[in-house]
Design an enzyme around this catalytic site. Structure first.
Site: not given
Lengths: 85, 540
Positions: B295, B453, B463, B500
């Site tokens: 990230r 997501d 979330r 991922c």
């Protein structure tokens, strides 16, 4: 009294870090060192006052140095501007 | 002994002193004082203490994020030395006979207002720095221990909630566990806890005012409870359990260097998800085959301005070199929604999760995007880097990205620096991308399914909303069907597909993923060996 003019090359203008370094540098000399832009001026040892002038990229400032060691101070401070501003 | 229950996001146990993270500003009271000089002496001492903290913070930041980003702490030191600031504080104490805390707070407000009123975005942002040093000084004056992780012993972090920029600043060596009042199982606290392999409890109905620093805490992720001031017996029990967990972990260590292969010979790559350069240590420690999700937000969050190309290039290059030829998949800027940085000036949105974020920012503000692409392509010359684009919903977006990549390529050719156009893939995290994955597979080199997501968008569940945790079923059939579909479409075009998101580390699904034929699972470093164990025990 010695003076020089300088046009700010740094993209962000006179920002915090160089202004802080300048304040430190200036304390090495006995001379009183003042930075001026138009009607505003500040002693360069006063970090927040210098930042508060809001000098931007491409603007010209005048630096005045007065005191016993003004000769060396002027030379050194000018070199400092060239390198950091 | 006080006990609370919460929701466990990482099943482990920890015992240690509490470190309470209070977000709110200090309530400073105006008090009349008699001895102004004594009060000024207190200011001097507080300044000295604050300077010490800043020196420590600076050193720590230099080591962790580099000199350029650490400079802010140096600037804070300089500001504390400012004569006007100090004069104003002392003057107020002398002329108004007020306490030091009050004088500092008012001076801080005055100076920060001065900067906030300037017609220059850079100077406006300095208002926050002045507030910051003033708060630090007030804390030092109150004798309140600042949450400077540099000087803290390993502790259990107790907070209302943690923001991404707060977690970025934490020294991971000093955190034994997290306990927060708010947060959902998919919040950043949760993600960070999984990454670091430490117990975390969220949704704990405690009152921060009643907890003080240094109080002994047991955090039990297995029982989902936290105990303050435990009895001696409880404490011994917990320590025995910690030992037991440690032994289990040691057993896992024997899997290091072993292949990710099932009993019938099917292989799968197990990579790790990371969020900063220093996390590479966790990747190596846990013997991951590569980095499946790097990230890049850490470069942008907790900063006062955009990271420069050079800063980014150095970070990417460093990771690529450390990984020595192993795959490093770097995801381009995924800011927006719950991850905010002030200087982006994103503004408030009605629906941030459905808003201006990630690739949408990059495609609108191509100057920001190009800086990152240049850094990535230059770094790709030094290792096995892949670029991954988040939040894709259409083939047009991918085509537009490739046009920009071409432009960057041309720019780099002109200045003749070494670079490489690396493998480029996309995150599959919107239902739209799943539905057109057949077309997308023709364009890109790989897919990585972002299940967090994707689940949020598919099930229409926020979330961050803790009330909805009961509705959030990560094993929902719709999600599993989507993963199968995406994998099949990738394979039809000879491309590879991986996961991922957090689901990749779900051991109940490892077998299912192997059956679907996924090529890669990228998980928190702490889960790599656990997933390897599940793979090696499977008959698929």
């Amino acid at each position: 009294m010695k003076t020089f003019k300088y046009t700010i090359k740094d993209e962000v203008g006179i920002h915090a870090r160089p202004a802080g370094m300048l304040a430190k540098e200036a304390k090495k000399y006995e001379s009183k060192i003042v930075i001026k832009k138009g009607e505003r001026s500040a002693e360069v040892t006063r970090l927040m006052a210098v930042m508060g002038m809001g000098v931007k990229h491409g603007e010209e400032v005048t630096v005045e140095i007065e005191g016993a060691d003004e000769e060396t101070a002027c030379k050194e401070i000018q070199a400092f501007f060239e390198q950091n501003m | 002994m006080i006990k609370f229950s919460g929701k466990s996001v990482y099943k482990g146990i920890a015992v240690g002193p509490a470190a309470v993270l209070k977000n709110h500003d200090f309530q400073v009271k105006r008090e009349k004082i008699e001895d102004a000089e004594a009060e000024i002496q207190r200011v001097e001492e507080a300044v000295e203490k604050a300077q010490e903290q800043l020196v420590m913070l600076y050193d720590k930041a230099v080591k962790e994020v580099g000199e350029a980003s650490a400079a802010i702490f140096e600037v804070h030191q300089m500001m504390l030395e400012d004569e006007d600031y100090r004069d104003s504080v002392c003057n107020m104490i002398r002329t108004e006979q007020v306490n030091a805390e009050y004088a500092v707070a008012v001076t801080g407000d005055n100076f920060s207002e001065m900067f906030a009123g300037m017609d220059d975005d850079y100077m406006k942002a300095r208002a926050a720095d002045i507030k910051d040093i003033s708060n630090r000084l007030v804390r030092c004056l109150c004798g309140e221990e600042n949450m400077d992780f540099g000087s803290m012993e390993p502790s259990v972090i107790i907070a209302e909630d943690l923001s991404p920029s707060e977690t970025v600043q934490m020294d991971k060596e000093k955190i034994l566990a997290f306990v927060t009042v708010h947060g959902s199982t998919n919040s950043h606290t949760a993600i960070l806890a999984r990454m670091m392999n430490i117990p975390a409890l969220i949704g704990v109905p405690m009152n921060l005012e009643e907890i003080h620093n240094g109080q002994t805490v047991i955090v039990d992720g297995l029982k989902s409870e936290v105990i303050f001031d435990p009895e001696e017996e409880k404490r011994r029990e917990a320590e025995a359990k910690i030992q037991e967990e440690k032994e289990k972990l040691e057993l896992l260590q024997t899997l290091k260097g072993k292949e990710n292969v099932t009993l019938s010979g099917r292989k799968i790559h197990i990579y790790a998800n990371i969020g900063s350069v220093s996390d590479v240590a966790y990747v190596m420690e846990n013997d991951a085959g590569g980095i499946g999700l790097f990230r890049s937000e850490f470069l942008y969050l907790g900063k006062e301005d955009f990271p420069t190309e050079e800063e980014q290039f150095q970070a990417y290059k460093q990771v690529a070199q450390m990984m020595a030829g192993k795959k490093v998949i770097i995801r381009t800027l995924d800011i927006g929604a719950d991850k905010q940085a002030d200087y982006f000036h994103l503004g408030n949105e009605e629906n941030p999760a459905l808003g201006y974020r990630a690739i949408r920012i990059c495609l609108k503000q191509t100057d920001i995007f190009k800086v990152q692409l240049r850094a990535l392509m230059r770094a790709a010359a030094y290792g096995n880097i892949s670029i991954m684009y988040p939040m894709i919903t259409s083939t047009e977006e991918v085509r537009r990205i490739f046009e920009i990549v071409k432009e960057v390529q041309k720019e780099l050719d002109e200045i003749q620096v070494p670079y490489k156009v690396p493998e480029q893939g996309i995150m599959i995290e919107t239902p739209a991308a799943v539905m057109i994955s057949d077309e997308l597979a023709e364009l890109v080199d790989f897919f990585s399914i972002g299940t967090n997501d994707l689940t949020q968008y598919t099930l229409a569940i926020d979330r961050q909303n803790e009330k909805l945790d009961d509705f959030y079923n990560p094993h929902h059939k719709a999600i599993l069907k989507m993963i199968r579909m995406v994998t099949e479409n990738a394979h039809k075009c000879g491309k590879w597909a991986g996961i991922c998101g957090e689901l990749g580390a779900d051991l109940e699904l490892t077998e299912e993923f192997l059956k679907m034929g996924l090529d890669e699972l990228s998980v928190s470093p702490s889960m790599v060996l656990k997933v390897r164990k599940a793979v090696r025990e499977s008959r698929v």
